[in-house]
Design an enzyme around this catalytic site. Structure first.
Site, PDB file in Angstrom:
ATOM      1  CG  HIS A  36      -5.597  -1.602  -0.875  1.00  0.00           C
ATOM      2  ND1 HIS A  36      -4.511  -1.764  -1.713  1.00  0.00           N
ATOM      3  CD2 HIS A  36      -5.153  -0.887   0.183  1.00  0.00           C
ATOM      4  CE1 HIS A  36      -3.456  -1.161  -1.176  1.00  0.00           C
ATOM      5  NE2 HIS A  36      -3.817  -0.621  -0.027  1.00  0.00           N
ATOM      6  CG  ASP A  37      -8.498  -4.783   3.783  1.00  0.00           C
ATOM      7  OD1 ASP A  37      -7.563  -4.013   4.026  1.00  0.00           O
ATOM      8  OD2 ASP A  37      -9.582  -4.764   4.386  1.00  0.00           O
ATOM      9  NE  ARG A  65      -9.438   1.930   9.546  1.00  0.00           N
ATOM     10  CZ  ARG A  65      -8.258   1.551   9.087  1.00  0.00           C
ATOM     11  NH1 ARG A  65      -7.548   2.407   8.388  1.00  0.00           N
ATOM     12  NH2 ARG A  65      -7.780   0.356   9.321  1.00  0.00           N
ATOM     13  CB  SER A  99      -0.941  -0.054   1.208  1.00  0.00           C
ATOM     14  OG  SER A  99      -1.914   0.943   1.151  1.00  0.00           O
ATOM     15  CG  ASP A 142      -5.949  -2.858  -4.655  1.00  0.00           C
ATOM     16  OD1 ASP A 142      -6.663  -1.860  -4.432  1.00  0.00           O
ATOM     17  OD2 ASP A 142      -4.790  -2.974  -4.216  1.00  0.00           O
TER      18      ASP A 142
END
Length: 402
Positions: free
Chosen positions: A354-355, A219, A150, A321
């Site tokens: 993305h995780d 968040r 990232s 992603d």
């Protein structure tokens, strides 16, 4: 073999940031694993809200470094893909964060009060320079490898541009040479949520109530960015949360008529956990550093920025992603080829978003392990435009068990 781990803070003395401002003392919190033999150092660069606590520590409880869990505990450790019985692994918390390295929540020695927003603006370049100084203190010159995911992958690319002779091998995992406009826009909204919170107080909230509501919204925007359409569909769909789901009073009377959905419940839960562990100012500072990063800044092109690097770069991307896309990794690999840098782009089929680089260790471990051991010729590395099941080396499941 005795497994060495260190958790420590080093005072690097006064530090001048790229913006030109200085602070009298920069403390850097870091963890190291394994023993340094002169040519086996591996630097790991954490993501936005990560800490130095990358691997599980036999001597520490769950709460090490203010983060509940080792963020790459299934990838880094004895006998794992990044094997700490073979490599001396160092991970440092970045300047501007709130996990032990000096940042906005730290005390300004000149005033005795927390810096707040008087802390100098921070760039990815500042992270790299602080890591270089830390490694100097630890007696580490040339790195066997630098690896990050990232925004940590942007940190890796900055190493290759800034200290090309100091790195033999590198891996950019779910990274990019710069963020696109969609992500820049979402990050800007997240920051605005924090600064619009009535408790923000210009960033000087440390003796009162922190801007938790704003940080929670920020968040939640981030979490949506880290998931993919497919993974959200699978995880939540349109389902209502069960009756036992804790929900604050409905925000308005009409809202009570409509379901409290699982996706909302999940985001509320994640936000609440996050506001307990992270500082709102750090979120502002670190997202700005990420947004600011541009590999080609000061150079003619990305290829020009990387041209001095004579080592090998493994680029890994995940098909689901949309935050750091496969296309962006493709462009990075193309820039390497143009610059004559040895590169492989390993595309991992995943719908996690993305995780994936955190939640699918069994997919990212083998190529990283192969890079460290054999370089880009490693069997578990493929340079593919399209992922093909046969290209992936079988995973030895025991590598990833506790």
């Amino acid at each position: 073999m005795h497994h060495m781990t260190t958790q420590d803070t080093i005072d690097l003395g006064s530090f001048t940031f790229e913006c030109g401002e200085s602070i009298p003392t920069l403390e850097v919190a870091y963890e190291s694993y394994g023993e340094f033999t002169g040519d086996n150092a591996v630097l790991l660069c954490h993501a936005l809200t990560g800490s130095a606590h990358v691997a599980r520590r036999p001597d520490a409880g769950d709460g090490t470094a203010g983060q509940a869990r080792a963020w790459w505990g299934d990838v880094v450790g004895p006998g794992k893909a990044i094997d700490t019985t073979e490599y001396y692994v160092v991970c440092a918390n970045v300047p501007g964060s709130c996990y032990g390295t000096t940042g906005p929540s730290s005390t300004n020695p000149d005033t005795g009060e927390p810096y707040g927003t008087d802390f100098p603006p921070v760039t990815v370049g500042d992270w790299t320079r602080a890591q270089r100084k830390l490694l100097d203190e630890l007696g580490v010159g040339r790195l066997h490898a630098v690896i990050g995911g990232s925004v940590g992958a942007m940190n890796v690319l900055d190493w290759l541009r800034r200290y090309p002779d100091d790195v033999e091998r590198a891996a950019s995992v779910a990274g990019a040479a710069r963020l696109d406009a969609q992500c820049l826009g979402l990050d800007a909204i997240a920051r605005r949520a924090i600064t619009a919170d009535p408790n923000w107080n210009g960033g000087h909230y440390y003796d009162g109530d922190p801007p938790e509501e704003g940080l929670a919204r920020a968040r939640q925007i981030g979490h949506v960015m880290y998931l993919s359409k497919a993974s959200m569909g699978r995880k939540f769909g349109r389902r209502s949360a069960g009756r036992e789901a804790a929900r604050d009073e409905p925000p308005d009377a009409a809202a009570a008529f409509f379901p409290y959905r699982e996706v909302e419940s999940y985001l509320d839960y994640q936000a609440e956990k996050f506001t307990d562990r992270f500082d709102a100012n750090s979120y502002l500072y670190l997202t700005r550093a990420m947004d600011d990063f541009d590999l080609s800044a000061g150079y003619d092109s990305d290829a020009d920025a990387l041209a001095a690097f004579e080592g090998e770069l493994l680029v890994c991307s995940f098909t689901g992603d949309w935050h750091f896309t496969v296309e962006q990794s493709d462009a990075l690999a193309d820039a390497c080829r143009e610059a004559g840098v040895a590169v492989a782009h390993h595309i991992i089929d995943s719908d996690h978003g993305h995780d994936a680089f955190l939640v699918e260790p069994e997919k990212i471990g083998p190529p990283l392990s192969a890079l460290l051991a054999e370089g880009l010729s490693g069997r578990a590395i493929s340079d593919t435009e399209e992922p093909d099941e046969d290209e992936f080396a079988p995973v030895h499941t025991s590598l990833f068990s506790d």
